[in-house]
Design a protein around this motif. Structure first.
Motif, PDB file in Angstrom:
ATOM      1  N   THR A   1      -6.144  25.822  41.737  1.00 17.85           N
ATOM      2  CA  THR A   1      -5.787  24.547  41.657  1.00 17.85           C
ATOM      3  C   THR A   1      -4.385  24.223  41.786  1.00 17.85           C
ATOM      4  O   THR A   1      -3.365  25.135  41.470  1.00 17.85           O
ATOM      5  CB  THR A   1      -6.052  23.553  40.315  1.00 17.85           C
ATOM      6  OG1 THR A   1      -5.405  24.222  39.231  1.00 17.85           O
ATOM      7  CG2 THR A   1      -7.496  23.689  40.085  1.00 17.85           C
ATOM      8  N   PHE A   2      -3.901  23.171  42.338  1.00 17.04           N
ATOM      9  CA  PHE A   2      -2.455  22.809  42.621  1.00 17.04           C
ATOM     10  C   PHE A   2      -2.551  21.201  42.877  1.00 17.04           C
ATOM     11  O   PHE A   2      -3.269  20.628  43.180  1.00 17.04           O
ATOM     12  CB  PHE A   2      -1.758  23.839  43.785  1.00 17.04           C
ATOM     13  CG  PHE A   2      -2.504  23.173  45.247  1.00 17.04           C
ATOM     14  CD1 PHE A   2      -2.082  22.366  45.922  1.00 17.04           C
ATOM     15  CD2 PHE A   2      -3.544  23.878  45.619  1.00 17.04           C
ATOM     16  CE1 PHE A   2      -2.350  22.059  47.073  1.00 17.04           C
ATOM     17  CE2 PHE A   2      -4.125  23.738  46.750  1.00 17.04           C
ATOM     18  CZ  PHE A   2      -3.381  22.591  47.649  1.00 17.04           C
ATOM     19  N   TYR A   3      -0.986  20.855  43.072  1.00 18.25           N
ATOM     20  CA  TYR A   3      -0.960  19.162  42.913  1.00 18.25           C
ATOM     21  C   TYR A   3      -0.207  19.038  44.454  1.00 18.25           C
ATOM     22  O   TYR A   3       0.421  20.029  44.802  1.00 18.25           O
ATOM     23  CB  TYR A   3       0.029  19.066  41.938  1.00 18.25           C
ATOM     24  CG  TYR A   3      -0.335  18.529  40.658  1.00 18.25           C
ATOM     25  CD1 TYR A   3      -0.917  17.558  40.363  1.00 18.25           C
ATOM     26  CD2 TYR A   3      -0.272  19.832  39.586  1.00 18.25           C
ATOM     27  CE1 TYR A   3      -1.633  17.261  38.976  1.00 18.25           C
ATOM     28  CE2 TYR A   3      -1.034  19.678  38.336  1.00 18.25           C
ATOM     29  CZ  TYR A   3      -1.424  18.336  37.871  1.00 18.25           C
ATOM     30  OH  TYR A   3      -1.958  18.067  36.590  1.00 18.25           O
ATOM     31  N   LYS A   4      -0.814  18.214  44.936  1.00 15.54           N
ATOM     32  CA  LYS A   4      -0.326  17.691  46.415  1.00 15.54           C
ATOM     33  C   LYS A   4      -0.384  16.025  46.357  1.00 15.54           C
ATOM     34  O   LYS A   4      -1.471  15.613  45.967  1.00 15.54           O
ATOM     35  CB  LYS A   4      -1.604  18.170  47.372  1.00 15.54           C
ATOM     36  CG  LYS A   4      -1.268  17.888  48.879  1.00 15.54           C
ATOM     37  CD  LYS A   4      -2.066  18.463  49.901  1.00 15.54           C
ATOM     38  CE  LYS A   4      -1.656  17.940  50.941  1.00 15.54           C
ATOM     39  NZ  LYS A   4      -2.689  18.439  52.090  1.00 15.54           N
ATOM     40  N   ASN A   5       0.638  15.382  46.604  1.00 12.56           N
ATOM     41  CA  ASN A   5       0.904  14.235  46.414  1.00 12.56           C
ATOM     42  C   ASN A   5       0.275  13.472  45.158  1.00 12.56           C
ATOM     43  O   ASN A   5      -0.378  12.496  44.963  1.00 12.56           O
ATOM     44  CB  ASN A   5      -0.026  13.484  47.473  1.00 12.56           C
ATOM     45  CG  ASN A   5       0.381  13.849  49.010  1.00 12.56           C
ATOM     46  OD1 ASN A   5       1.433  13.976  49.360  1.00 12.56           O
ATOM     47  ND2 ASN A   5      -0.336  13.887  50.180  1.00 12.56           N
ATOM     48  N   TYR A   6       0.906  14.339  43.876  1.00  8.61           N
ATOM     49  CA  TYR A   6       0.692  13.785  42.707  1.00  8.61           C
ATOM     50  C   TYR A   6      -0.694  13.805  42.322  1.00  8.61           C
ATOM     51  O   TYR A   6      -1.250  13.231  41.437  1.00  8.61           O
ATOM     52  CB  TYR A   6       1.076  12.672  42.510  1.00  8.61           C
ATOM     53  CG  TYR A   6       2.729  12.446  42.686  1.00  8.61           C
ATOM     54  CD1 TYR A   6       3.591  12.883  41.752  1.00  8.61           C
ATOM     55  CD2 TYR A   6       3.223  11.825  43.907  1.00  8.61           C
ATOM     56  CE1 TYR A   6       5.062  13.120  42.176  1.00  8.61           C
ATOM     57  CE2 TYR A   6       4.606  11.845  44.201  1.00  8.61           C
ATOM     58  CZ  TYR A   6       5.248  12.258  43.413  1.00  8.61           C
ATOM     59  OH  TYR A   6       6.675  12.377  43.835  1.00  8.61           O
ATOM     60  N   LYS A   7      -1.714  14.451  42.982  1.00 10.09           N
ATOM     61  CA  LYS A   7      -3.223  14.728  42.828  1.00 10.09           C
ATOM     62  C   LYS A   7      -3.516  16.267  42.548  1.00 10.09           C
ATOM     63  O   LYS A   7      -3.035  17.038  43.528  1.00 10.09           O
ATOM     64  CB  LYS A   7      -3.998  14.063  43.799  1.00 10.09           C
ATOM     65  CG  LYS A   7      -3.704  12.613  43.997  1.00 10.09           C
ATOM     66  CD  LYS A   7      -4.539  11.972  44.958  1.00 10.09           C
ATOM     67  CE  LYS A   7      -4.456  10.426  44.896  1.00 10.09           C
ATOM     68  NZ  LYS A   7      -5.448   9.769  46.068  1.00 10.09           N
ATOM     69  N   VAL A   8      -4.484  16.414  41.568  1.00  9.02           N
ATOM     70  CA  VAL A   8      -4.874  17.624  41.538  1.00  9.02           C
ATOM     71  C   VAL A   8      -5.711  18.194  42.837  1.00  9.02           C
ATOM     72  O   VAL A   8      -6.650  17.317  43.128  1.00  9.02           O
ATOM     73  CB  VAL A   8      -5.791  18.105  40.146  1.00  9.02           C
ATOM     74  CG1 VAL A   8      -6.333  19.316  40.219  1.00  9.02           C
ATOM     75  CG2 VAL A   8      -4.734  17.761  39.210  1.00  9.02           C
ATOM     76  N   GLN A   9      -5.583  19.164  43.361  1.00  9.70           N
ATOM     77  CA  GLN A   9      -6.536  19.659  44.408  1.00  9.70           C
ATOM     78  C   GLN A   9      -7.148  20.961  44.032  1.00  9.70           C
ATOM     79  O   GLN A   9      -6.487  21.996  43.551  1.00  9.70           O
ATOM     80  CB  GLN A   9      -5.673  19.925  45.815  1.00  9.70           C
ATOM     81  CG  GLN A   9      -4.930  18.654  46.171  1.00  9.70           C
ATOM     82  CD  GLN A   9      -5.959  17.744  47.006  1.00  9.70           C
ATOM     83  OE1 GLN A   9      -6.443  18.332  48.160  1.00  9.70           O
ATOM     84  NE2 GLN A   9      -6.007  16.597  46.545  1.00  9.70           N
ATOM     85  N   TYR A  10      -8.531  21.172  44.465  1.00 13.23           N
ATOM     86  CA  TYR A  10      -9.099  22.544  43.966  1.00 13.23           C
ATOM     87  C   TYR A  10      -9.488  23.148  45.444  1.00 13.23           C
ATOM     88  O   TYR A  10      -9.833  22.472  46.302  1.00 13.23           O
ATOM     89  CB  TYR A  10     -10.739  22.131  43.489  1.00 13.23           C
ATOM     90  CG  TYR A  10     -10.420  21.274  42.157  1.00 13.23           C
ATOM     91  CD1 TYR A  10     -10.203  22.163  40.953  1.00 13.23           C
ATOM     92  CD2 TYR A  10     -10.204  19.948  42.229  1.00 13.23           C
ATOM     93  CE1 TYR A  10      -9.959  21.325  39.781  1.00 13.23           C
ATOM     94  CE2 TYR A  10      -9.810  19.309  41.091  1.00 13.23           C
ATOM     95  CZ  TYR A  10      -9.977  19.953  39.701  1.00 13.23           C
ATOM     96  OH  TYR A  10      -9.694  19.065  38.598  1.00 13.23           O
ATOM     97  N   ALA A  11      -9.156  24.384  45.510  1.00  9.33           N
ATOM     98  CA  ALA A  11      -8.992  25.212  46.726  1.00  9.33           C
ATOM     99  C   ALA A  11     -10.213  26.218  46.494  1.00  9.33           C
ATOM    100  O   ALA A  11     -10.300  26.865  45.717  1.00  9.33           O
ATOM    101  CB  ALA A  11      -7.587  25.964  46.868  1.00  9.33           C
ATOM    102  N   PHE A  12     -10.743  26.181  47.862  1.00 12.24           N
ATOM    103  CA  PHE A  12     -11.949  26.976  47.750  1.00 12.24           C
ATOM    104  C   PHE A  12     -11.867  27.837  49.215  1.00 12.24           C
ATOM    105  O   PHE A  12     -11.342  27.457  50.346  1.00 12.24           O
ATOM    106  CB  PHE A  12     -13.310  26.211  47.967  1.00 12.24           C
ATOM    107  CG  PHE A  12     -13.477  25.365  46.764  1.00 12.24           C
ATOM    108  CD1 PHE A  12     -14.274  26.341  45.700  1.00 12.24           C
ATOM    109  CD2 PHE A  12     -13.088  24.242  46.520  1.00 12.24           C
ATOM    110  CE1 PHE A  12     -14.683  25.501  44.543  1.00 12.24           C
ATOM    111  CE2 PHE A  12     -13.296  23.686  44.978  1.00 12.24           C
ATOM    112  CZ  PHE A  12     -14.092  24.359  44.045  1.00 12.24           C
ATOM    113  N   GLY A  13     -12.304  29.141  49.146  1.00 11.92           N
ATOM    114  CA  GLY A  13     -12.317  30.009  50.232  1.00 11.92           C
ATOM    115  C   GLY A  13     -13.691  30.299  50.630  1.00 11.92           C
ATOM    116  O   GLY A  13     -14.707  30.253  49.713  1.00 11.92           O
TER     117      GLY A  13
END
Length: 128
Positions: free
Chosen positions: A20-32
């Protein structure tokens, strides 16, 4: 891992949660995801385009379409396979993807769709 065969072309997909990380003040969940395209037919084929529908648990849907996969339009002779890795971002820890590849059969010059099976994307920490 999920598998599906359409017109002698086998699609296999494995998924991973990348973090997970923050992008534009929102949490993003990264999947491969790792896709293997295997030609089990008697003819040589080429992948020309891709079409994906990506869903998340918040009812967001994203459509992705374009030329080839990861900048390539692989040609597969009978018995050959092509594997590539890619990924997506979701706004929730759960989601799913499915779609199709548009391919051409070199023997008949006919275009045909190869279905990509629906596969789930889930962050391990969110599973009970």
């Amino acid at each position: 891992m999920v598998h599906q065969v359409t017109s002698g072309i086998k699609i296999s997909v494995e998924t991973t949660f990348e973090g997970t990380f923050y992008k534009n003040y929102k949490v993003q969940y990264a999947f491969g995801y790792r896709v293997t395209i295997e030609n089990q037919s008697k003819d040589s084929v080429q992948l020309n385009t891709r079409y994906w529908k990506i869903y998340d648990a918040l009812n967001n849907t994203e459509v992705v379409e374009g030329e080839g996969v990861i900048g390539k339009k692989p040609v597969l002779k009978p018995g050959e396979s092509h594997t590539y890795n890619s990924g997506c971002l979701l706004t929730s820890p759960f989601g799913a993807m499915h779609g199709y590849y548009q391919m051409v059969n070199f023997s008949t010059t006919q275009k045909f769709k190869v279905m990509i099976p629906c596969f789930k994307l889930s962050a391990p920490f969110a599973i009970n």
